[in-house]
Design a protein around this motif. Sequence first.
Motif, PDB file in Angstrom:
ATOM      1  N   ILE A  65       0.837  -1.202   0.000  1.00 21.88           N
ATOM      2  CA  ILE A  65       0.000   0.000   0.000  1.00 21.88           C
ATOM      3  C   ILE A  65       0.873   1.254   0.000  1.00 21.88           C
ATOM      4  O   ILE A  65       0.604   2.215  -0.730  1.00 21.88           O
ATOM      5  CB  ILE A  65      -0.949  -0.004   1.218  1.00 21.88           C
ATOM      6  CG1 ILE A  65      -1.999  -1.096   1.053  1.00 21.88           C
ATOM      7  CG2 ILE A  65      -1.616   1.362   1.381  1.00 21.88           C
ATOM      8  CD1 ILE A  65      -2.854  -1.316   2.281  1.00 21.88           C
ATOM      9  N   TRP A  66       1.932   1.256   0.809  1.00 20.69           N
ATOM     10  CA  TRP A  66       2.853   2.396   0.857  1.00 20.69           C
ATOM     11  C   TRP A  66       3.427   2.665  -0.535  1.00 20.69           C
ATOM     12  O   TRP A  66       3.415   3.805  -1.024  1.00 20.69           O
ATOM     13  CB  TRP A  66       3.971   2.101   1.855  1.00 20.69           C
ATOM     14  CG  TRP A  66       4.949   3.223   2.070  1.00 20.69           C
ATOM     15  CD1 TRP A  66       5.510   4.048   1.125  1.00 20.69           C
ATOM     16  CD2 TRP A  66       5.492   3.650   3.325  1.00 20.69           C
ATOM     17  NE1 TRP A  66       6.379   4.947   1.681  1.00 20.69           N
ATOM     18  CE2 TRP A  66       6.380   4.728   3.038  1.00 20.69           C
ATOM     19  CE3 TRP A  66       5.341   3.231   4.637  1.00 20.69           C
ATOM     20  CZ2 TRP A  66       7.101   5.375   4.045  1.00 20.69           C
ATOM     21  CZ3 TRP A  66       6.055   3.886   5.629  1.00 20.69           C
ATOM     22  CH2 TRP A  66       6.917   4.939   5.333  1.00 20.69           C
ATOM     23  N   VAL A  67       3.937   1.609  -1.156  1.00 18.63           N
ATOM     24  CA  VAL A  67       4.560   1.758  -2.476  1.00 18.63           C
ATOM     25  C   VAL A  67       3.546   2.247  -3.506  1.00 18.63           C
ATOM     26  O   VAL A  67       3.844   3.139  -4.312  1.00 18.63           O
ATOM     27  CB  VAL A  67       5.192   0.423  -2.923  1.00 18.63           C
ATOM     28  CG1 VAL A  67       5.661   0.507  -4.366  1.00 18.63           C
ATOM     29  CG2 VAL A  67       6.355   0.052  -2.006  1.00 18.63           C
ATOM     30  N   GLU A  68       2.348   1.673  -3.482  1.00 18.29           N
ATOM     31  CA  GLU A  68       1.323   2.045  -4.459  1.00 18.29           C
ATOM     32  C   GLU A  68       0.894   3.497  -4.295  1.00 18.29           C
ATOM     33  O   GLU A  68       0.731   4.226  -5.278  1.00 18.29           O
ATOM     34  CB  GLU A  68       0.114   1.116  -4.330  1.00 18.29           C
ATOM     35  CG  GLU A  68       0.375  -0.298  -4.800  1.00 18.29           C
ATOM     36  CD  GLU A  68       0.717  -0.357  -6.288  1.00 18.29           C
ATOM     37  OE1 GLU A  68       0.027   0.301  -7.078  1.00 18.29           O
ATOM     38  OE2 GLU A  68       1.695  -1.047  -6.640  1.00 18.29           O
ATOM     39  N   VAL A  69       0.701   3.938  -3.058  1.00 13.60           N
ATOM     40  CA  VAL A  69       0.304   5.326  -2.815  1.00 13.60           C
ATOM     41  C   VAL A  69       1.421   6.284  -3.213  1.00 13.60           C
ATOM     42  O   VAL A  69       1.182   7.317  -3.858  1.00 13.60           O
ATOM     43  CB  VAL A  69      -0.073   5.531  -1.327  1.00 13.60           C
ATOM     44  CG1 VAL A  69      -0.304   7.019  -1.039  1.00 13.60           C
ATOM     45  CG2 VAL A  69      -1.322   4.735  -0.975  1.00 13.60           C
ATOM     46  N   ALA A  70       2.655   5.943  -2.853  1.00  9.72           N
ATOM     47  CA  ALA A  70       3.795   6.817  -3.164  1.00  9.72           C
ATOM     48  C   ALA A  70       3.991   6.974  -4.668  1.00  9.72           C
ATOM     49  O   ALA A  70       4.316   8.060  -5.159  1.00  9.72           O
ATOM     50  CB  ALA A  70       5.065   6.271  -2.519  1.00  9.72           C
ATOM     51  N   ARG A  71       3.786   5.882  -5.408  1.00  8.08           N
ATOM     52  CA  ARG A  71       4.078   5.898  -6.841  1.00  8.08           C
ATOM     53  C   ARG A  71       2.895   6.334  -7.705  1.00  8.08           C
ATOM     54  O   ARG A  71       3.078   6.653  -8.877  1.00  8.08           O
ATOM     55  CB  ARG A  71       4.548   4.510  -7.296  1.00  8.08           C
ATOM     56  CG  ARG A  71       5.846   4.058  -6.649  1.00  8.08           C
ATOM     57  CD  ARG A  71       6.266   2.675  -7.085  1.00  8.08           C
ATOM     58  NE  ARG A  71       6.662   2.662  -8.492  1.00  8.08           N
ATOM     59  CZ  ARG A  71       6.043   1.957  -9.429  1.00  8.08           C
ATOM     60  NH1 ARG A  71       4.987   1.232  -9.118  1.00  8.08           N
ATOM     61  NH2 ARG A  71       6.466   1.986 -10.671  1.00  8.08           N
ATOM     62  N   ASN A  72       1.697   6.350  -7.139  1.00 11.53           N
ATOM     63  CA  ASN A  72       0.515   6.612  -7.955  1.00 11.53           C
ATOM     64  C   ASN A  72      -0.314   7.805  -7.493  1.00 11.53           C
ATOM     65  O   ASN A  72      -1.463   7.963  -7.917  1.00 11.53           O
ATOM     66  CB  ASN A  72      -0.364   5.362  -8.009  1.00 11.53           C
ATOM     67  CG  ASN A  72       0.322   4.205  -8.722  1.00 11.53           C
ATOM     68  OD1 ASN A  72       0.505   4.228  -9.934  1.00 11.53           O
ATOM     69  ND2 ASN A  72       0.736   3.198  -7.960  1.00 11.53           N
ATOM     70  N   THR A  73       0.262   8.621  -6.626  1.00 10.35           N
ATOM     71  CA  THR A  73      -0.378   9.882  -6.252  1.00 10.35           C
ATOM     72  C   THR A  73       0.653  10.995  -6.415  1.00 10.35           C
ATOM     73  O   THR A  73       1.865  10.743  -6.312  1.00 10.35           O
ATOM     74  CB  THR A  73      -0.890   9.868  -4.798  1.00 10.35           C
ATOM     75  OG1 THR A  73       0.214   9.637  -3.897  1.00 10.35           O
ATOM     76  CG2 THR A  73      -1.927   8.784  -4.590  1.00 10.35           C
ATOM     77  N   PRO A  74       0.199  12.223  -6.667  1.00 10.93           N
ATOM     78  CA  PRO A  74       1.161  13.323  -6.858  1.00 10.93           C
ATOM     79  C   PRO A  74       1.988  13.584  -5.598  1.00 10.93           C
ATOM     80  O   PRO A  74       1.490  13.455  -4.472  1.00 10.93           O
ATOM     81  CB  PRO A  74       0.251  14.524  -7.177  1.00 10.93           C
ATOM     82  CG  PRO A  74      -1.039  13.933  -7.618  1.00 10.93           C
ATOM     83  CD  PRO A  74      -1.189  12.647  -6.863  1.00 10.93           C
ATOM     84  N   ALA A  75       3.237  13.959  -5.797  1.00  7.54           N
ATOM     85  CA  ALA A  75       4.102  14.296  -4.665  1.00  7.54           C
ATOM     86  C   ALA A  75       3.513  15.463  -3.878  1.00  7.54           C
ATOM     87  O   ALA A  75       3.649  15.535  -2.652  1.00  7.54           O
ATOM     88  CB  ALA A  75       5.504  14.636  -5.165  1.00  7.54           C
ATOM     89  N   LEU A  76       2.847  16.384  -4.575  1.00  8.08           N
ATOM     90  CA  LEU A  76       2.222  17.520  -3.901  1.00  8.08           C
ATOM     91  C   LEU A  76       1.151  17.049  -2.924  1.00  8.08           C
ATOM     92  O   LEU A  76       1.040  17.585  -1.811  1.00  8.08           O
ATOM     93  CB  LEU A  76       1.609  18.470  -4.934  1.00  8.08           C
ATOM     94  CG  LEU A  76       0.910  19.718  -4.387  1.00  8.08           C
ATOM     95  CD1 LEU A  76       1.897  20.565  -3.590  1.00  8.08           C
ATOM     96  CD2 LEU A  76       0.296  20.530  -5.519  1.00  8.08           C
ATOM     97  N   PHE A  77       0.383  16.041  -3.317  1.00 10.27           N
ATOM     98  CA  PHE A  77      -0.627  15.469  -2.428  1.00 10.27           C
ATOM     99  C   PHE A  77       0.013  14.912  -1.166  1.00 10.27           C
ATOM    100  O   PHE A  77      -0.493  15.104  -0.054  1.00 10.27           O
ATOM    101  CB  PHE A  77      -1.391  14.364  -3.171  1.00 10.27           C
ATOM    102  CG  PHE A  77      -2.202  13.464  -2.283  1.00 10.27           C
ATOM    103  CD1 PHE A  77      -3.433  13.855  -1.802  1.00 10.27           C
ATOM    104  CD2 PHE A  77      -1.713  12.209  -1.919  1.00 10.27           C
ATOM    105  CE1 PHE A  77      -4.174  13.015  -0.978  1.00 10.27           C
ATOM    106  CE2 PHE A  77      -2.441  11.370  -1.097  1.00 10.27           C
ATOM    107  CZ  PHE A  77      -3.679  11.774  -0.622  1.00 10.27           C
TER     108      PHE A  77
END
Length: 221
Positions: free
Chosen positions: A60-72
């Motif tokens: 989940i950590w990897v998926e969120v980090a890689r698939n959401t904007p860094a700004l978010f």
Amino acid sequence: MFDYTFQWKQVLARLPKMLDGAMVTMEVAVLSMLIGIVLAIVLTVMRRSGSRPLAAFATIWVEVARNTPALFQIYMAHFGIASFGIHFSPFTSLLIGITFNNAGYLAENFRGALKAIPETQTRAGRSLGMTSSQSFRFIILPQMLRIAFLPMTNQMVWAILMTSLGVTVGMNTDLYGVTQDLNALTFRTFELFAIAAVIFYIITKVITLGARLAAARLFRY
């Protein structure tokens, strides 16, 4: 008609402040990388642990980090967590956001690096009397870091560029934040941001070149 008058002398007089901001930018980037590498290794171990809850958390950590904007991610560190009464300074929020992003991307890079290491390496360690953790620590981990060295360099460059997002949470001591404040003071937008772009470019090029030279020296064989 083009009638803009460049004021380079006025802007260059403020170069020391911009260089101080560049040092803060480097501080955030380096810290986020160091912490991110440690967290990425932990996430990699969790994904290999065989424990479903740990593997699910890491995934989940990897998926969120890689698939959401860094700004978010930076916004969540600053404004999202604040909803629970936990408040961080802009510096800390920026560091948390970039570290979260780095850890996710690096964990995926490490997963790819592990695939390039034959399973026989682990079995060889076990045959020498090592435990699974010792085999990973002394045999697999060094090879994994070696394979992922250049991708880590790319992530470092990305971390430096991500620091410019700190201005959205009130960060004004890094290079972009200082440039923004100087722009509001002098209204020399083109000159200031041109110089900031040059500084960013020089920093990233020095890091890239340094990494290639280090790789050529450290990984000859």
